[in-house]
Write a protein that holds these residues in place. Structure first.
Motif, short mmCIF file in Angstrom:
data_model
loop_
_atom_site.label_atom_id
_atom_site.label_comp_id
_atom_site.label_asym_id
_atom_site.label_seq_id
_atom_site.Cartn_x
_atom_site.Cartn_y
_atom_site.Cartn_z
N MET A 135 0.85 -1.19 0.00
CA MET A 135 0.00 0.00 0.00
C MET A 135 0.89 1.25 0.00
N TYR A 174 1.30 5.70 -0.05
CA TYR A 174 0.72 6.93 0.46
C TYR A 174 1.48 8.12 -0.12
N GLN A 175 0.74 9.00 -0.72
CA GLN A 175 1.36 10.16 -1.34
C GLN A 175 1.80 11.15 -0.27
N GLN A 183 -4.09 10.25 3.34
CA GLN A 183 -4.89 9.05 3.58
C GLN A 183 -5.42 8.49 2.27
N ASN A 184 -5.10 7.23 2.02
CA ASN A 184 -5.62 6.55 0.85
C ASN A 184 -6.94 5.88 1.21
N GLY A 196 -7.22 3.16 4.04
CA GLY A 196 -5.84 3.08 4.51
C GLY A 196 -5.76 2.87 6.01
N VAL A 221 6.27 9.58 -2.62
CA VAL A 221 5.40 8.49 -2.21
C VAL A 221 6.13 7.64 -1.19
N ASP A 267 -6.95 13.82 3.38
CA ASP A 267 -7.62 13.13 2.28
C ASP A 267 -6.81 13.27 1.01
N LEU A 268 -6.77 12.20 0.23
CA LEU A 268 -5.96 12.20 -0.99
C LEU A 268 -6.45 13.24 -1.99
N ASP A 316 -2.30 7.61 -9.29
CA ASP A 316 -2.57 6.85 -8.09
C ASP A 316 -1.28 6.59 -7.33
N PRO A 317 -1.29 6.67 -5.98
CA PRO A 317 -0.05 6.43 -5.23
C PRO A 317 0.55 5.05 -5.48
#
Length: 557
Positions: free
Chosen positions: A1, A3-4, A20-21, A24, A52, A353-354, A399-400
């Motif tokens: 997984m 996360y950016q 937050q993905n 996540g 990332v 939030d992403l 997408d991360p």
């Protein structure tokens, strides 16, 4: 997984936060963001360079933090133990036992990887820090992050306080479930009580009917016998010349009837009646006790329902009093973990939030209401000014997970470029290996230069000096530091070109989908027009007119 990473400023210092993905690990990111804002931990240069971070990166970063705090705790404990030994308080039995902080550290290190799947929290309703202690909370303790919540009961609500008291959320849920069970039990007990009451009344009625019938029969028989006896007595006494009055015969008959009535009400029937009455009384007590539990369950259920958002105004007051100015904590609400701070007396939640990855003017969210009606502020805790035009946010929307996949290849290229740069300056030029290395380096530089030219051409920039820069960078007299700088620059520009190319492909795909949707709408509209034309043909008696309309319709279309 994956996360950016987003760059912000906090307390006039640059900071990196994790976004937050979807679905996540909330507790993992909340604790990491709290420590990143404090500046006690930092992301690796590889994560920052590629924008990332993976779950393993976050877990390792937090594990290093736990190790550092454990070492500090160990040194403090050692100094205290040394002082105790100097004071003569040495205990030989405790010498060979493992210290508490070592056991604590091993437990936390085993817990950290599981936090990516979430964490169960059982809050109590007396204060923001009142949470039932579990082994998962040990991770927050060792990391030096406090977990708080705002689900606090107002002590002025005496009725609810009498029911909730020191109970936790799980205990209240059990109380509500128990109330539902007691409610079903009361229905069953009330039915049983009605059956017992009917049984008692029926037994009394049957006993009375049977006793009266038997009493009447025996009374009649006794009366007949008594009459015959009386007549015999009378006859005897008459023969003897005596006299008998009617009152004596009546008294004898009445006493006999009373004796029979008393015999009908025996001790066995009375004991049965008392047993049934006792059962009815016991059932009534059970119903009363169950009704009390139902009322307590209703109060608990009303509290949980009215505070289903898991935040109360009294909880907000307690959070203001508990959290210090510019302190950072982890905030729990609605099974979500966030990062909370207080600035100028106002509580704020970190917007992770992403969707806000490319919106630098949104960093914090005010926590001043329990219904979610709030506003967002920027990194300086100020309300952002509206944008001049409605346009999508700048920056990549990749997408991360895709960024993480690209990071591996990008890092390999970066490490290869650095190794080639170091190899050029350390290997002698007279060897054949050095000649091969120079050839590989020249080829890599030409590829990087070609990417740079393509990138500038894409942006409408035609700079002929790129080739000159590339040629200059390949000269043997160039220093190693200049070569490293050139490689870094080329590497970053190549990555930017690759990301923009992927963004263009993504936009082209979206445009193709929109065109396909328009084509489908056009086909549907043509079908509707054809159906209307067919309907008009059926309605018109004249066959020539539908032909004309059909012809006109074809011309219009």
């Amino acid at each position: 997984m994956a996360y950016q990473i987003k760059s912000i400023r906090y307390q006039n210092s640059p900071r990196k936060i994790l976004l937050q993905n979807i679905n996540g690990p909330c507790p993992l990111l909340a604790a990491a963001n709290a420590l990143l804002l404090r500046g006690v931990i930092t992301l690796s240069s590889e994560c920052v360079r590629n924008g990332v971070a993976s779950t393993d990166d976050v877990v390792n970063m937090l594990a290093n933090r736990a190790l550092i705090r454990s070492q500090q705790s160990s040194s403090t404990s050692s100094s205290l133990e040394k002082t105790d030994k100097e004071d003569g308080n040495d205990d030989d039995d405790e010498t060979n036992k493992p210290s508490n902080h070592e056991y604590h550290l091993n437990e936390v290190l085993s817990i950290l990887p599981t936090l990516q799947h979430g964490m169960d929290v059982n809050p109590q309703f007396t204060s923001p820090q009142s949470i039932e202690y579990t082994h998962n909370l040990a991770a927050f303790d060792l990391l030096g992050v406090e977990l708080v919540h705002g689900w606090v009961l107002d002590p002025q609500d005496l009725e609810t306080c009498a029911v909730v008291e020191m109970k936790s959320y799980n205990e209240l849920i059990e109380l509500v479930i128990g109330g539902d069970e007691r409610r079903r039990e009361v229905v069953r007990l009330e039915g049983w009580k009605v059956e017992k009451e009917e049984e008692l009344m029926g037994s009394i009625d049957r006993k009375d009917n049977k006793g009266c019938k038997e009493g009447n029969n025996e009374s009649e028989n006794v009366s007949i016998a008594q009459t015959e006896t009386d007549e015999g007595v009378k006859q005897t006494e008459t023969d003897e010349g005596g006299e008998v009055t009617s009152n004596d015969a009546d008294d004898t008959e009445s006493s006999t009837s009373k004796q029979i009535s008393n015999q009908c009400q025996g001790t066995v029937s009375l004991e049965q009646q008392q047993a049934i009455e006792q059962e009815i009384a016991d059932i009534g007590l059970k119903i009363e006790h169950a009704s009390l539990q139902i009322s307590r369950a209703d109060v608990a259920n009303a509290f949980l329902t009215s505070t289903s958002h898991q935040l109360t105004y009294h909880g907000l007051e307690q959070l203001h009093a508990h959290i210090g100015e510019d302190a950072v904590h982890v905030f729990f609400r609605n099974n979500h973990f966030g990062t909370i701070t207080k600035h100028n007396g106002i509580l704020y939640l970190l917007a992770t939030d992403l969707g806000y990855a490319n919106t630098p003017e949104i960093v914090w969210e005010k926590l001043d209401s329990i219904d979610g009606n709030t506003e967002y502020v920027n990194e300086y805790f100020e309300k952002p000014s509206p944008r001049a035009e409605l346009a999508p946010a700048a920056g990549p929307t990749i997408d991360p997970a895709l960024l993480l996949a690209q990071r591996s290849q990008a890092e390999n290229d970066y490490q290869l470029a650095m190794a080639m740069s170091r190899g050029e300056s350390s290997v002698p030029t007279s060897s054949s290996q050095h000649a091969s290395t120079n050839a590989d380096e020249e080829e890599g530089k030409l590829i990087e230069a070609a990417k740079e030219i393509s990138l500038r051409t894409y942006h409408g920039e035609n700079d002929a000096t790129v080739a000159v820069d590339v040629d200059n960078s390949t000269l043997p007299s160039t220093s190693s530091s200049a070569q490293n700088s050139q490689f870094d620059s080329d590497h970053q520009m190549a990555l930017a070109f690759q990301r923009q190319e992927e963004q263009l492909n993504h936009e082209s795909e979206q445009l193709a989908r929109q065109l396909q949707a328009l084509d489908q709408q056009e086909v549907q509209m043509q079908r509707q027009r054809q159906q209307r034309n067919d309907t008009n043909r059926r309605r018109q008696p004249n066959s020539s007119r539908p032909a004309e309309e059909s012809k006109a319709g074809c011309t219009i279309s």
